[in-house]
Design an enzyme around this catalytic site. Structure first.
Site, PDB file in Angstrom:
ATOM      1  CG  LEU A   1      -2.010  -1.011   1.313  1.00  0.00           C
ATOM      2  CD1 LEU A   1      -2.673  -0.981   2.682  1.00  0.00           C
ATOM      3  CD2 LEU A   1      -3.034  -0.736   0.213  1.00  0.00           C
ATOM      4  N   GLY A   2       2.037   1.142   0.617  1.00  0.00           N
ATOM      5  CA  GLY A   2       2.915   2.307   0.690  1.00  0.00           C
ATOM      6  C   GLY A   2       4.234   1.886   1.326  1.00  0.00           C
ATOM      7  CB  SER A   3       7.445   1.607   1.009  1.00  0.00           C
ATOM      8  OG  SER A   3       7.586   2.245  -0.224  1.00  0.00           O
ATOM      9  N   GLY A   4       7.983   3.760   3.272  1.00  0.00           N
ATOM     10  CA  GLY A   4       8.580   5.023   3.732  1.00  0.00           C
ATOM     11  C   GLY A   4       9.871   4.737   4.473  1.00  0.00           C
TER      12      GLY A   4
ATOM     13  CG  PHE B   1       7.746   3.140   7.980  1.00  0.00           C
ATOM     14  CD1 PHE B   1       7.165   2.022   7.429  1.00  0.00           C
ATOM     15  CD2 PHE B   1       7.314   4.390   7.546  1.00  0.00           C
ATOM     16  CE1 PHE B   1       6.149   2.122   6.489  1.00  0.00           C
ATOM     17  CE2 PHE B   1       6.302   4.505   6.605  1.00  0.00           C
ATOM     18  CZ  PHE B   1       5.712   3.374   6.071  1.00  0.00           C
TER      19      PHE B   1
ATOM     20  CB  VAL C   1       2.001   0.225   4.708  1.00  0.00           C
ATOM     21  CG1 VAL C   1       0.582  -0.091   5.169  1.00  0.00           C
ATOM     22  CG2 VAL C   1       2.677   1.149   5.717  1.00  0.00           C
TER      23      VAL C   1
ATOM     24  CE  LYS D   1       4.675   2.667   9.954  1.00  0.00           C
ATOM     25  NZ  LYS D   1       4.302   3.895  10.707  1.00  0.00           N
TER      26      LYS D   1
ATOM     27  CG  ASP E   1       6.911  13.145   9.529  1.00  0.00           C
ATOM     28  OD1 ASP E   1       7.057  11.986   9.082  1.00  0.00           O
ATOM     29  OD2 ASP E   1       7.258  14.161   8.898  1.00  0.00           O
TER      30      ASP E   1
END
Ligand SMILES: Cc1ccnnc1
Length: 294
Positions: A18-21, A23, A26, A41, A138
């Site tokens: 779904l997403g990555s960052g 961290f 996800v 996550k 953030d």
């Protein structure tokens, strides 16, 4: 172990990213028993203190502790936490409507009253967080998500509490992490921080919602940080020509260098732009459409 030592895959089927960052990743997950969908996550944990890869465990424990306190319709809920040798997996409420800014960008135009509906929800979540002495640190477009972009009144959820901090009475906290375009001046000059740092970010986000422009962004991060420290911004003549003076007043009362002079989340919720007191004030709000640069 502080978290469940079982293998997350015994309880959830792992699905698409779904997403990555900063961290980790996800991914959409499906709970095997209930067949309900959640967001997993996946956080990489550092093996040794000196390794640069992954997060150190204490920061993950802090994010979990904070999410376990924050139960609110505008804050992503934490359902479960698993851990293995090198990984912690947070099972979070699935927020599948995407990021607020993608939603608005694809809608092309957006009325001030629609921007206000989004901001009201963000401020309700912030008010609750700040009442619990928790600061996000953030806040930015990527961390403001919609639960269902199909609905006429989508619900806002704040996500990613990886940099959040819970203040103990009288304790001082400093940090210089965050994203240059959105961080408050006091974060850059490593001064003591407070809930006011989140309110600065709300000022930046509101400026972008109404114009599509980022108030302090320069050619480089260094230039952006210089603009932030100097509180060097103006309401671009062209993009703000149709914006109501109440909206500009709202932003001006947040983009103030001295933290304790900024409005709090509570004060924002009763500012005349957000909460019109009389009919005439409501009529003063501009009904113009807002051009959103993609
Ligand atoms: C990206 C994300 C995070 C939390 N919940 N759903 C989606």
């Amino acid at each position: 172990a502080l978290f469940k030592p079982e293998n997350v895959e015994d309880f959830y089927e792992i699905e698409e990213v779904l997403g990555s960052g900063h961290f980790g990743q996800v991914r959409k997950v499906c709970e095997r028993t209930s067949r309900t969908h959640w967001a997993g996550k996946f956080l990489k944990i550092r093996k040794t203190a000196c390794s640069r890869l992954g997060l150190d465990r204490t920061s993950v424990e802090r994010e979990v502790e904070i999410l376990q306190i924050l139960h609110h319709p505008n804050i992503v809920a934490l359902k479960d936490v698993f851990e293995s040798r090198s990984e912690v997996v947070l099972i979070l409420e699935l927020v599948s409507g995407g990021e607020l800014f993608d939603f608005i960008a694809e809608k092309e135009n957006l009325l001030e009253c629609e921007a206000i509906e989004f901001l009201k929800q963000i401020l309700e979540g912030l008010k609750f967080m700040h009442k619990n002495n928790i600061v996000h640190f953030d806040l930015k477009p990527e961390n403001i998500m919609l639960s269902d972009k199909g609905s006429p009144h989508p619900n806002i959820k704040l996500i990613d509490f990886g940099l959040a901090h819970r203040f103990c009475q009288g304790e001082e906290y400093r940090s210089t992490s965050g994203t240059p375009q959105y961080i408050a001046p006091e974060m850059i000059s490593n001064e003591p921080l407070s809930t006011a740092a989140d309110m600065w970010s709300i000022g930046v986000i509101t400026y972008i919602l109404l114009s599509g422009l980022s108030p302090f962004q320069g050619e480089t991060d260094e230039e952006t940080l210089k603009n932030v420290i100097a509180t060097n911004y103006q309401f671009n003549k062209h993009y703000f020509s149709m914006t109501s003076s109440m909206a500009k007043d709202f932003i001006m009362k947040l983009l103030i260098k001295t933290p304790n002079e900024r409005m709090t989340a509570e004060e924002c919720l009763v500012h005349p732009w957000i909460k019109p007191i009389t009919r005439t004030q409501a009529d003063k709000r501009s009904r113009s459409s807002i051009n959103m640069r993609s």
